[in-house]
Motif scaffolding. Structure first.
Motif, PDB file in Angstrom:
ATOM      1  N   THR A  76     -44.314 -16.638   9.420  1.00  0.00           N
ATOM      2  CA  THR A  76     -44.166 -15.223   9.058  1.00  0.00           C
ATOM      3  C   THR A  76     -43.293 -14.508  10.082  1.00  0.00           C
ATOM      4  O   THR A  76     -42.402 -13.731   9.718  1.00  0.00           O
ATOM      5  N   VAL A  80     -39.737 -12.841   9.062  1.00  0.00           N
ATOM      6  CA  VAL A  80     -39.513 -11.394   9.193  1.00  0.00           C
ATOM      7  C   VAL A  80     -38.354 -11.128  10.151  1.00  0.00           C
ATOM      8  O   VAL A  80     -37.494 -10.280   9.883  1.00  0.00           O
ATOM      9  N   THR A 158     -45.155  -7.030   3.584  1.00  0.00           N
ATOM     10  CA  THR A 158     -44.089  -7.578   4.435  1.00  0.00           C
ATOM     11  C   THR A 158     -42.843  -6.711   4.324  1.00  0.00           C
ATOM     12  O   THR A 158     -42.128  -6.505   5.320  1.00  0.00           O
ATOM     13  N   GLY A 237     -48.081  -3.623   8.585  1.00  0.00           N
ATOM     14  CA  GLY A 237     -48.459  -4.871   7.952  1.00  0.00           C
ATOM     15  C   GLY A 237     -49.918  -4.921   7.527  1.00  0.00           C
ATOM     16  O   GLY A 237     -50.252  -5.569   6.540  1.00  0.00           O
ATOM     17  N   PHE A 241     -51.629  -9.232   7.489  1.00  0.00           N
ATOM     18  CA  PHE A 241     -50.293  -9.598   7.933  1.00  0.00           C
ATOM     19  C   PHE A 241     -50.350  -9.934   9.411  1.00  0.00           C
ATOM     20  O   PHE A 241     -50.768  -9.117  10.222  1.00  0.00           O
TER      21      PHE A 241
END
Lengths: 289, 349
Positions: A76, A80, A158, A237, A241
């Motif tokens: 992740t 990102v 996201t 997030g 997240f």
């Protein structure tokens, strides 16, 4: 005369170390020291009531790289950071080109407007995005005016984190690219156009290759900052997240697992270094080619 | 230049190095030792009410000045563990909740309370008394709901599986332990048996749960209609209701989870005598009453009404809210494992 020159050279070779010495020692102690400490802690054994017991074990690294959750957090984070960096490059390049090549007398003002957000803390700006993205926030209110009954759910996604990151990182990319583009001789573009190259070809064959070192530096800067983002990831997030920097905080402060926090910190550091070195070498090779 | 200040490179560098060392030495001199009482606690309303009610009683009884070190509980616990080997810590009092008090109970981090120096200790409610953890107040964790959209409030936690609540259930990440204690109370009757809570929590998640980081984001979601029900504190419900939010608390058949907030004195506290005096002030009926009426948590002492009347919201209707105090010592043993499950499998699964 020769003695005087020798004396002068001798002075210079002792002066530089003397003047640089205190700052170098300070940096070595304050930056390298804590990194070595974190590396040591990452090899220690976890104990909830002692935080980290002195040991030499690779168990923490094994646990990190075999746990699907931690690998998901790394994925992740890299995703990102990559998307944010590419977005900054795509949005920032035209802006930087306009700033670099523009002949307007408002150029200074435009640069000030671009850098003005940097005077405000990233956390404060992220809170602004939270107000915008909230269910009954400004964005949904505006959408509701145009399309009644329609709303978005950007908060705790996201996409929200990427938007928040890009808003913070974009000025860095634009300023880096702008100075790189200003270093490209405008006559090269004129020559290419004069020889019949369409704008896309001028960009592809002239502008982009010459701006590549600047783009690489801007990308490294944006990628590193995005990999290490904390407030944006936590505030935009939400609880589902997870990125690396909040993971380090969580392991360190909530779980009191300093060993795993050290591992996460080292993984983050090595990932950033690997990217910076890899990208720099790639650009250098391309230039030599 | 030599006329005013005979200076060369060596003197300049030596001077700056010396100045730097002097600054470091002076700064360390400002640390504990001034006699100020340092209380590490939560910020916001809690800190303000401590200052207005407890500090006032402490100072009136002859205490000195009080400095608050504000922060969240988890980092406070981490700091306490980190500085346990220091001869002198940075705090005299640390605010913690019953779960962390249980986690740290056997660690010998806390000073046993000398009841002769804390006379009000004798008035602590019997089921809250502890030799090292002094309760300040307690609250009940139950299910909150919006009465405008929920006609029939849930009677048990299991009712949240009802499709009528589908997609409109909120859970906070910050309250994960309370959510699991509540789930265990429903599933097995024993809140500390958090393993038993997993099944019901997973079923509730299947019905559509929205996760929020903390209570502040939860109330925003309740207010906007994003959710209709959410486990939460009874005290928070009272405060939110006063602020105009449409919210009520459901009295569950299996009961509500009791959470106690309180204070402890670290073993290496620099000013233990003052710390005991502060704890006594915290247990003063006037301070307890003012705090309870302002924050809507129940007082920890049995003689609070000697100072006045508790607010209406704290007077429970009949039948009263059934409250269950978990075996926090047993729950503390599995807290980390449950936290891992919550984070890695429940939220992200």
């Amino acid at each position: 005369m020769a003695d005087a020159a020798e004396a002068l050279n001798s002075n210079r070779t002792t002066t530089a170390p003397l003047l640089l010495g205190p700052a170098t020692i300070f940096i070595a102690i304050m930056i390298v020291g804590p990194l070595l400490l974190i590396a040591t802690v990452s090899l220690s054994r976890f104990d909830a009531l002692s935080l980290a017991v002195e040991a030499f074990t690779l168990r923490n690294y094994f646990e990190f790289f075999t746990d699907r959750y931690y690998l998901g957090v790394v994925l992740t984070t890299v995703t990102v950071a990559t998307v944010s960096t590419l977005s900054c490059l795509l949005i920032g390049f035209p802006m930087a080109y306009r700033l670099a090549r523009g002949q307007t007398r408002y150029k200074g003002l435009l640069i000030i407007l671009l850098t003005l957000p940097l005077f405000i803390s990233g956390t404060i700006r992220t809170i602004g995005w939270m107000i915008l993205f909230a269910r009954d926030g400004l964005l949904n209110a505006a959408i509701g005016v145009v399309l009644p009954g329609v709303s978005t759910e950007l908060m705790y996604t996201t996409t929200a984190v990427v938007i928040g990151s890009v808003s913070i990182l974009l000025p860095y990319m634009v300023l880096t690219l702008q100075s790189a583009i200003e270093g490209i001789e405008p006559r090269l573009e004129e020559a290419a156009s004069g020889m019949g190259a369409p704008p896309a070809t001028v960009f592809r064959r002239v502008i982009w290759p010459l701006a590549l070192p600047g783009a690489a530096i801007g990308s490294i800067l944006c990628f590193t900052m995005s990999m290490n983002t904390y407030a944006t990831a936590v505030l935009l997030g939400g609880p589902r997240f997870h990125m690396m920097a909040p993971l380090v905080y969580y392991e360190f402060t909530v779980r009191n697992n300093w060993s795993m926090a050290g591992v996460a910190a080292m993984v983050l550091l090595v990932a950033n270094l690997a990217l910076a070195i890899g990208l720099t070498r790639t650009v250098k090779k391309r230039y030599r080619g | 230049m030599d006329v005013l200040l005979p200076m060369n490179r060596r003197r300049f560098l030596a001077g700056t190095a010396g100045a730097g060392l002097a600054m470091i030495a002076a700064k360390s001199g400002f640390a504990q030792g001034s006699g100020d009482l340092v209380v590490a606690t939560w910020g916001g309303d809690y800190a303000r009410l401590l200052q207005e009610n407890v500090d006032a009683v402490y100072i009136a009884a002859g205490g000195g000045s009080v400095i608050q070190d504000l922060g969240d509980e988890e980092s406070r616990v981490a700091k306490m563990i980190a500085q346990r080997r220091l001869p002198s810590g940075t705090w005299d009092i640390a605010s913690i909740s019953s779960m962390n008090a249980a986690v740290l109970k056997d660690s010998e981090l806390f000073e046993p309370i000398d009841a002769t120096k804390v006379p009000n200790f004798a008035h602590i409610k019997a089921d809250l008394a502890d030799p090292t953890f002094i309760p300040h107040n307690y609250g009940a964790y139950t299910v909150l709901y919006n009465p405008q959209t929920v006609a029939t409030p849930p009677k048990t936690l299991g009712d949240l599986r009802d499709p009528a609540y589908g997609g409109k259930i909120g859970l906070t990440d910050q309250g994960f332990i309370n959510n699991m204690l509540m789930g265990a109370l429903y599933a097995s009757g024993n809140p500390a048996d958090m393993e038993s809570s997993k099944a019901i929590l997973l079923e509730i998640k299947k019905n559509g749960v929205r996760f929020y980081p903390n209570n502040e984001s939860l109330v925003g979601a309740l207010k906007s209609g994003e959710i209709d029900v959410a486990p939460g504190f009874y005290a928070r419900m009272l405060l939110w209701k006063q602020a105009g939010v449409s919210v009520e608390a459901a009295f569950l058949e299996e009961g509500a989870i009791v959470q106690v907030t309180g204070m402890a004195v670290p073993r290496n506290a620099p000013n233990k005598e003052q710390a005991f005096a502060y704890l006594n002030a915290m247990l003063d009926p006037k301070a307890q009453l003012a705090f309870a009426n302002a924050m809507s948590y129940w007082p920890a002492i049995d003689n609070v009404e000697s100072a006045g009347k508790l607010s209406e919201g704290l007077t429970l209707p009949d039948p009263a809210l059934k409250m269950v105090t978990p075996d926090y010592a047993a729950a503390a043993k599995v807290k980390d494992v449950m936290g891992d499950w919550w984070r890695k499998e429940y939220i992200n699964g």
